[in-house]
Write an enzyme that holds these catalytic residues in place. Sequence first.
Site, short mmCIF file in Angstrom:
data_model
loop_
_atom_site.label_atom_id
_atom_site.label_comp_id
_atom_site.label_asym_id
_atom_site.label_seq_id
_atom_site.Cartn_x
_atom_site.Cartn_y
_atom_site.Cartn_z
N SER A 1 0.86 -1.18 0.00
CA SER A 1 0.00 0.00 0.00
C SER A 1 0.90 1.23 0.00
CB SER A 1 -0.93 -0.03 1.23
OG SER A 1 -1.76 1.09 1.27
N SER A 2 0.56 2.24 0.77
CA SER A 2 1.35 3.48 0.82
C SER A 2 0.87 4.33 1.99
CB SER A 2 1.18 4.27 -0.48
OG SER A 2 1.70 5.58 -0.35
N TYR B 1 -4.97 7.83 -6.18
CA TYR B 1 -3.85 7.05 -5.65
C TYR B 1 -4.06 6.71 -4.18
CZ TYR B 1 0.95 5.71 -4.52
OH TYR B 1 2.06 5.03 -4.08
N LYS C 1 -4.92 2.98 -2.40
CA LYS C 1 -3.98 2.46 -1.41
C LYS C 1 -4.69 2.19 -0.08
CE LYS C 1 -0.27 2.31 -3.91
NZ LYS C 1 0.25 0.98 -4.33
#
Length: 253
Positions: free
Chosen positions: A138-139, A152, A156
């Site tokens: 993920s982020s 984005y 995520k």
Amino acid sequence: MDLGLKGLNVLITGGTKGIGRQCAEIFADEGANVAVCARDNAGVTETIEALKAKGVTAIGRGVDVGNKHALASWVSDSAVALGGIDIVVANVSALAVADDEAAWEAGFGVDMMHSVRLVNAAMPYLEKSKAASVTLISSVSGREIDFTGPAYGAFKAALVHYAQGLAVKLAPQGIRANTVSPGNTYFEGGIWQNIEQNNKDLFAEALGMNPMGRMASPQEIARGVVFLSSPASSFTTGTNLVIDGALTKGVQL
């Protein structure tokens, strides 16, 4: 610490550079057999040779992970070649950070659906493993609002939710599912090197947000991915491991 990876079979999408490549290297160093895919055929070939030199079985293929049938074929063929699947790492991202419909479409097709399809295709083999593990990359952009586009971060965050659901659903079968959320990660040929060269103001802004005064290396992220995926972390499931050098400010309870 023995991570218990020797002889296990690992599939990594986007395994030829950055975090994915370092994951492949560490898994192989620990004695795991590795299958990688990426869109760059030359990169796949070079990666396979480097991994084989470590004394493990290594295979790979050029694959567009946004193509459902190509991805499923790679998974099934890898399972046959390796003799099963124990661990999958979904690492590919479209890196669609613009604020437009194209970013939403790319993020859904690549970040989200490639992860879902990878898990679905691998599940018949994971169900036969005694050390089954799913790790999705993920982020930190999924944890808080930052300068990336809305698509984005949204996808995520969705990956973390998806992995948590898998963890609860699959726990009775002994299949673990986790996510790793990296902070800004710098490597040659990566997005942050590109930004450094072409958008110096944004790079300086991002670097200034890192309390440690630098960005992560792919190795620093990959070590967490490999540990979380390994039998050494056998009671950890449904966790989102944030590796960001204190970049994010939110408290994860």
